[in-house]
Design an enzyme around this catalytic site. Structure first.
Site, mmCIF file in Angstrom:
data_model
loop_
_atom_site.group_PDB
_atom_site.id
_atom_site.type_symbol
_atom_site.label_atom_id
_atom_site.label_comp_id
_atom_site.label_asym_id
_atom_site.label_seq_id
_atom_site.Cartn_x
_atom_site.Cartn_y
_atom_site.Cartn_z
ATOM 1 N N HIS A 488 48.074 31.882 39.329
ATOM 2 C CA HIS A 488 48.993 31.660 40.440
ATOM 3 C C HIS A 488 48.347 30.693 41.420
ATOM 4 O O HIS A 488 47.182 30.320 41.284
ATOM 5 C CB HIS A 488 49.302 32.990 41.149
ATOM 6 C CG HIS A 488 48.093 33.610 41.790
ATOM 7 N ND1 HIS A 488 47.117 34.247 41.050
ATOM 8 C CD2 HIS A 488 47.684 33.666 43.084
ATOM 9 C CE1 HIS A 488 46.156 34.665 41.853
ATOM 10 N NE2 HIS A 488 46.468 34.326 43.098
ATOM 11 N N HIS A 560 44.769 29.575 39.913
ATOM 12 C CA HIS A 560 43.619 30.398 39.564
ATOM 13 C C HIS A 560 44.066 31.800 39.178
ATOM 14 O O HIS A 560 45.212 32.191 39.416
ATOM 15 C CB HIS A 560 42.635 30.478 40.739
ATOM 16 C CG HIS A 560 43.262 31.022 41.994
ATOM 17 N ND1 HIS A 560 44.025 30.244 42.854
ATOM 18 C CD2 HIS A 560 43.271 32.278 42.540
ATOM 19 C CE1 HIS A 560 44.457 30.981 43.858
ATOM 20 N NE2 HIS A 560 44.026 32.235 43.697
ATOM 21 N N ARG A 570 35.113 45.987 39.533
ATOM 22 C CA ARG A 570 34.816 44.677 40.140
ATOM 23 C C ARG A 570 35.332 44.689 41.575
ATOM 24 O O ARG A 570 36.513 44.929 41.819
ATOM 25 C CB ARG A 570 35.515 43.579 39.334
ATOM 26 C CG ARG A 570 35.455 42.169 39.892
ATOM 27 C CD ARG A 570 36.446 41.348 39.091
ATOM 28 N NE ARG A 570 36.383 39.919 39.315
ATOM 29 C CZ ARG A 570 37.059 39.257 40.243
ATOM 30 N NH1 ARG A 570 37.823 39.937 41.089
ATOM 31 N NH2 ARG A 570 36.962 37.945 40.340
#
Length: 616
Positions: A488, A560, A570
């Site tokens: 996006h 990205h 994460r």
């Protein structure tokens, strides 16, 4: 009916207008006689505005998808979902449904049931052109032109349907004959004039493809040249010049084609295409009438720029004129890229990083893009651990996504928290206030670095600050082919098929820069990736680790996403910035006030005798 009943010209004197109005009445009768037997009573086939809006947004395909699933017709369900998604690219749930269809059925090729054929042919023609497959490019672009003019005729006719008169209450409407005709005709004329925009706009988009119709002729003039058909090349160049008569590149090309034809064909006999001349003549007359009405009858009207020259053919395989392959003694084709619109601000980078411990890693060129920077040591190992401890105490599943615990993929759990929430928990003693303050301080540090490195001449404000963690769900990682966060852009709607990014709602169009500050590396997968606008070609891949920060401009130049997190958790601080103070993050302003109060008093909440909840 238009062909059967020609509008008669008014005659002179009393009753001279009767032939004209008589033909109007006969044409109206013809239309009604045609409509009712085929479509039923008017009340049945003229839909309400709400229904028309739903169909324009392709809402029925969302229902169709679910119905097909219940019938176990997965291929039809996938195509229905794809058709809906093409008009609603921001719809995350449908996007995830599509990924699931691809995984479960292995179906990669999806059909847009509402695709406009002239758009599809144009896109195919451009793809072949980019691959230097000029014969195929010509075939598809010529077909696209034929479809465009056919669609234009339909669009013109549809504008003659019922109109809405928002400025007039029907019962109070006292206009005379000619005023009433003018009111209705101006609605029709504005609609017809807008067909140029309508035919250049992809489904679900607000903004049209710039310079859409002229671009067909621009691609064709060079494609015909490459296959040796100089007559067609000159014809298409002259057609393009109808729209942009001062385009130096195409003027030079046309002159070169004329030189190639000298002695064989008289270049003066080669004319622009008739349909282009006809459309442009009609368009100019429409514009003139609309402006006359605006001046004389009080209509509000501003002429849009329908054919912006900056929407230009981009040749990645261009031959620069300085090393042209054409003979030295002949004119050279000007095949270099045409100028793009100037950005709102001058783009710079390489400014000071402000903090001695911050380490520069890669710049835009090394990251194969524009306005990108990768830095290390933005925060220390101890600060990463402390942030991680804060995160475990304040994060809420689905925060920022209306409680959806897996907003991007069903294979991961998403959790997040804002700066103000961290401070609130610090006040309440649920996390150490010092740790909550750290979240605030390191995000401000990141903002200062971004503002300095990209050498911005005005203040960079926070637009949104989010502490986020993505956790791989056990038992759901085998054969994963989805992403943790789909490709996006941060301030526009990415349209990979059109190779465009539409800066319009519901995108956060006010965002100017973005940054991600990573807190850990003890997980598998989760690489941050940049891609081309096709959302497929990866231009850079970054492995997160403690203290590493990637920052970039938020537009379509930087699509990205995040690769799947297949094991572990994460975590990162996600930051979005704006140059427009009107879009400052409200929670950040409130957090600033709390921090300023603490800095001034050097007191904790109990010492200040305040109710933390009330104060916040």
């Amino acid at each position: 009916c238009r062909a059967q009943v020609r509008l008669a010209a008014p005659g002179p004197g009393a009753g001279g207008d009767l032939p004209f109005f008589g033909s109007v009445l006969r044409r109206a009768e013809c239309v009604r006689r045609c409509e009712e037997p085929r479509l039923g009573a008017v009340s049945r086939h003229r839909a309400a505005e709400e229904v028309r809006a739903d169909f324009q947004r392709r809402v029925p395909y969302s229902y169709l998808q679910r119905a097909y699933i219940q019938l176990n017709k997965l291929e039809e369900a996938a195509n229905a979902a794809h058709t809906f998604f093409m008009a609603n690219p921001e719809h995350m749930e449908i996007q995830q449904d599509l990924e699931n269809y691809k995984t479960t059925s292995g179906k990669v090729s999806l059909i847009d049931w509402e695709a406009r054929q002239h758009m599809e042919d144009y896109s195919a023609g451009v793809r072949h052109y980019d691959k230097e497959e000029y014969e195929l490019a010509i075939e598809f672009l010529e077909r696209a032109l034929k479809g465009y003019y056919s669609e234009d005729e339909d669009c013109q006719i549809m504008c003659e349907g019922p109109q809405r008169f928002e400025e007039h209450e029907h019962l109070d409407y006292k206009a005379g004959l000619y005023e009433a005709i003018a009111d209705h005709y101006m609605q029709v004329l504005a609609c017809k004039h807008d067909c140029v925009r309508e035919l250049a706009t992809r489904s679900g988009r607000i903004s049209p493809i710039e310079n859409f119709l002229p671009l067909h002729y621009d691609y064709l003039q060079f494609a015909y040249y490459r296959v040796g058909d100089y007559v067609k090349a000159l014809e298409c160049a002259k057609s393009y010049l109808l729209f942009h008569p001062d385009d130096e590149d195409v003027l030079e090309n046309a002159g070169y084609y004329e030189g190639l034809l000298e002695g064989a064909v008289d270049p003066a006999t080669i004319k622009p295409r008739k349909e282009a001349k006809t459309l442009l003549r009609r368009h100019k007359l429409e514009s003139h009438l609309l402006q006359v009405a605006a001046a004389g009858l009080g209509y509000a009207y501003t002429e849009p720029n329908y054919w912006n020259r900056y929407g230009a053919r981009q040749d990645e395989h261009s031959v620069p004129s300085s090393i042209s392959s054409e003979p030295e003694d002949g004119p050279r084709l000007s095949l270099t890229k045409k100028p793009m619109p100037k950005p709102d601000r001058e783009l710079k980078e390489g400014g000071p990083l402000l903090y001695s411990d911050v380490k520069f890693v890669y710049n835009s060129q090394q990251l194969n893009g524009t306005q990108r920077v990768l830095l290390d040591n933005v925060i220390s190992e101890e600060q990463c651990r402390e942030l991680h401890r804060v995160a475990s105490g304040i994060m809420l599943a689905g925060d920022g996504y209306r409680g959806k615990t897996s907003p991007h993929t069903p294979n991961e759990r998403f959790e997040g928290a804002t700066v103000l929430k961290a401070l609130k928990y610090g006040y309440e003693g649920r996390v150490p206030l010092k740790s909550a303050r750290l979240f605030y301080d390191i995000s401000e540090k990141a903002r200062r670095i971004v503002e300095s490195y990209f050498q911005l001449n005005s203040t960079l404000y926070f637009s949104y600050t989010h502490l986020v963690c993505r956790t791989a769900l056990s038992g759901q990682q085998e054969r994963r082919n989805d992403l943790s966060h789909p490709i996006h852009a941060d301030n526009c709607l990415l349209d990979p098929e059109a190779n465009e990014c539409w800066k319009e709602p519901p995108a956060y169009t006010f965002r100017d820069y973005s940054a991600l500050l990573y807190m850990n590396a003890d997980f598998e997968g989760g690489e941050f990736i940049f891609t081309e606008m096709d959302a497929k070609t990866v231009t850079a891949s970054i492995k997160p680790k403690c203290g590493r920060m990637i920052s970039f401009s938020s537009g379509g130049e930087n699509p990205h996403g995040v690769k799947a997190v297949t094991k572990g958790q994460r975590c990162a601080v996600a930051l979005w910035f704006t140059l427009d103070p009107l879009y400052r993050e409200l929670e950040r302003i409130q957090a600033d006030e709390v921090i300023a109060m603490l800095d001034q008093e050097h007191l904790g909440p109990s010492e200040m005798n305040i109710n933390p909840k009330d104060e916040l």
